[in-house]
Design a protein around this motif. Structure first.
Motif, PDB file in Angstrom:
ATOM      1  N   THR A 128       0.841  -1.192   0.000  1.00 42.54           N
ATOM      2  CA  THR A 128       0.000   0.000   0.000  1.00 42.54           C
ATOM      3  C   THR A 128       0.881   1.248   0.000  1.00 42.54           C
ATOM      4  OG1 THR A 128      -1.732  -1.125   1.262  1.00 42.54           O
ATOM      5  CG2 THR A 128      -1.802   1.276   1.256  1.00 42.54           C
ATOM      6  N   TYR A 129       0.680   2.110  -0.984  1.00 46.08           N
ATOM      7  CA  TYR A 129       1.339   3.414  -1.002  1.00 46.08           C
ATOM      8  C   TYR A 129       0.303   4.473  -0.598  1.00 46.08           C
ATOM      9  CZ  TYR A 129       4.890   1.421  -4.241  1.00 46.08           C
ATOM     10  OH  TYR A 129       5.869   0.677  -4.847  1.00 46.08           O
ATOM     11  N   MET A 130       0.686   5.331   0.342  1.00 45.77           N
ATOM     12  CA  MET A 130      -0.176   6.450   0.700  1.00 45.77           C
ATOM     13  C   MET A 130       0.610   7.743   0.506  1.00 45.77           C
ATOM     14  SD  MET A 130      -2.009   4.776   4.030  1.00 45.77           S
ATOM     15  CE  MET A 130      -0.533   3.824   4.343  1.00 45.77           C
ATOM     16  N   LEU A 131      -0.006   8.726  -0.150  1.00 46.95           N
ATOM     17  CA  LEU A 131       0.664   9.989  -0.435  1.00 46.95           C
ATOM     18  C   LEU A 131      -0.119  11.115   0.199  1.00 46.95           C
ATOM     19  CD1 LEU A 131       0.575   8.031  -3.152  1.00 46.95           C
ATOM     20  CD2 LEU A 131       2.075   9.800  -4.036  1.00 46.95           C
ATOM     21  N   GLU A 132       0.582  12.000   0.904  1.00 45.72           N
ATOM     22  CA  GLU A 132      -0.106  13.173   1.440  1.00 45.72           C
ATOM     23  C   GLU A 132       0.729  14.410   1.162  1.00 45.72           C
ATOM     24  OE1 GLU A 132      -0.212  13.407   5.780  1.00 45.72           O
ATOM     25  OE2 GLU A 132       1.038  11.627   5.876  1.00 45.72           O
ATOM     26  N   PRO A 133       0.042  15.503   0.776  1.00 47.14           N
ATOM     27  CA  PRO A 133       0.783  16.747   0.536  1.00 47.14           C
ATOM     28  C   PRO A 133       1.298  17.323   1.848  1.00 47.14           C
ATOM     29  CG  PRO A 133      -1.589  17.085   0.255  1.00 47.14           C
ATOM     30  CD  PRO A 133      -1.390  15.632   0.529  1.00 47.14           C
ATOM     31  N   ILE A 134       2.550  17.782   1.855  1.00 45.14           N
ATOM     32  CA  ILE A 134       3.122  18.479   3.001  1.00 45.14           C
ATOM     33  C   ILE A 134       3.754  19.754   2.472  1.00 45.14           C
ATOM     34  CG2 ILE A 134       3.557  16.380   4.352  1.00 45.14           C
ATOM     35  CD1 ILE A 134       6.480  16.514   3.395  1.00 45.14           C
ATOM     36  N   ALA A 135       4.207  20.607   3.386  1.00 45.35           N
ATOM     37  CA  ALA A 135       4.838  21.855   2.945  1.00 45.35           C
ATOM     38  C   ALA A 135       6.056  21.525   2.089  1.00 45.35           C
ATOM     39  CB  ALA A 135       5.249  22.681   4.168  1.00 45.35           C
ATOM     40  N   GLY A 136       6.046  21.953   0.852  1.00 46.70           N
ATOM     41  CA  GLY A 136       7.205  21.762  -0.013  1.00 46.70           C
ATOM     42  C   GLY A 136       7.237  20.443  -0.738  1.00 46.70           C
ATOM     43  N   GLY A 137       6.214  19.607  -0.592  1.00 47.41           N
ATOM     44  CA  GLY A 137       6.278  18.347  -1.327  1.00 47.41           C
ATOM     45  C   GLY A 137       5.253  17.312  -0.888  1.00 47.41           C
TER      46      GLY A 137
END
Lengths: 106, 157
Positions: free
Chosen positions: B109-118
């Motif tokens: 499972t890949y999970m992606l979340e936006p953070i400051a700068g990336g």
């Protein structure tokens, strides 16, 4: 018993929540089957059966003291399994580092 | 982009046969998702001469199949699986099975979340089967990863 068979036994042994709880209890100190049965409010035959599986996987060792067998944790097999899983852990760590480098260089 | 952490981290849960890893990347979730779900995989599942993913193909939709193959320590290997969840650019779930081995596939499972700068990317590789079923691949990867570990810290991420 080959090393691989022994490791498979370790996985089978720790798949059971009662046996994991028994291992946690034995980490606090060695105990005999009667004490463990009382601690777990379980029958002595049931506890003995779990202890036999743990013993066969070499996760516990038993020492005869007088007429009693005292069980203690043997940490070596779990460390061996951890070493095997370490290959996957290291794979993801280095792969993600490489992914980061690739994307940020472009 | 000083908020972005430099190194990837990965931890193992021995009892459950689970790996959780994460990395922060100074690129958008959309860009990172593309690298997880395209032939770009051959660029990061690789350590030349030791572990080398040569091919990747995938039908990136729920129920679609993926396939990867390459060479690990001189021996060919082949991985395959099915996409279970495709939700760009937030989540990608796929099964993972080495061809020619018994046992149930593991789940990636890949999970992606936006953070400051990336983007923060978290990987969860669950249900890794008993050693007798995966020993060969593990041995190959362990060696390749050990050598990568020696190389990587000397380079700037």
């Amino acid at each position: 018993m080959s090393r691989i068979e022994a490791k498979t036994d370790v996985f089978r042994a720790i798949a059971d929540p009662t046996r994991r709880a028994l291992l946690d209890r034995l980490r606090a100190g060695p105990a005999n089957a009667g004490t463990l049965a009382a601690d777990f409010r379980s029958s002595r035959p049931a506890v003995s059966k779990h202890l036999r599986v743990l013993r066969e996987a070499r996760l516990v060792v038993d020492t005869r003291i007088g007429r009693e067998r005292v069980y203690a944790v043997n940490p070596v097999p779990l460390q061996s399994v951890a070493g095997w899983l370490e290959g996957y852990r290291a794979f993801w760590q280095v792969s993600l580092t490489r992914l980061k480098r690739n994307l940020e260089e472009k | 982009m000083s908020e972005i952490k430099t190194h990837a981290r990965a931890v193992a849960d021995v009892i459950d046969g689970l790996i959780v890893a994460s990395v922060e990347i100074a690129r958008t979730p959309e860009r990172v998702f593309q690298a997880l779900s395209s032939r770009e995989i051959v660029d990061w599942w690789v350590n030349p001469g030791v572990f080398d993913t040569r091919e990747w193909s995938g039908d990136v939709r729920v129920g679609g199949r993926w396939h990867a193959s390459g060479i690990a320590r001189g021996a060919p290997y082949s991985l395959e699986g099915e996409f279970l969840e495709v939700d760009p650019p937030r989540k990608l779930v796929q099964t993972w099975h080495r061809q020619g081995t018994p046992g149930a596939p593991s789940t990636l499972t890949y999970m992606l979340e936006p953070i400051a700068g990336g983007t923060r990317l978290t990987v969860r590789h669950a249900g890794i089967a008993a050693p007798d079923q995966r020993n060969n691949m593990s041995a190959g990867w362990r060696t390749s990863c050990d050598r990568l570990s020696e190389i990587l810290p000397t380079r700037k991420g």
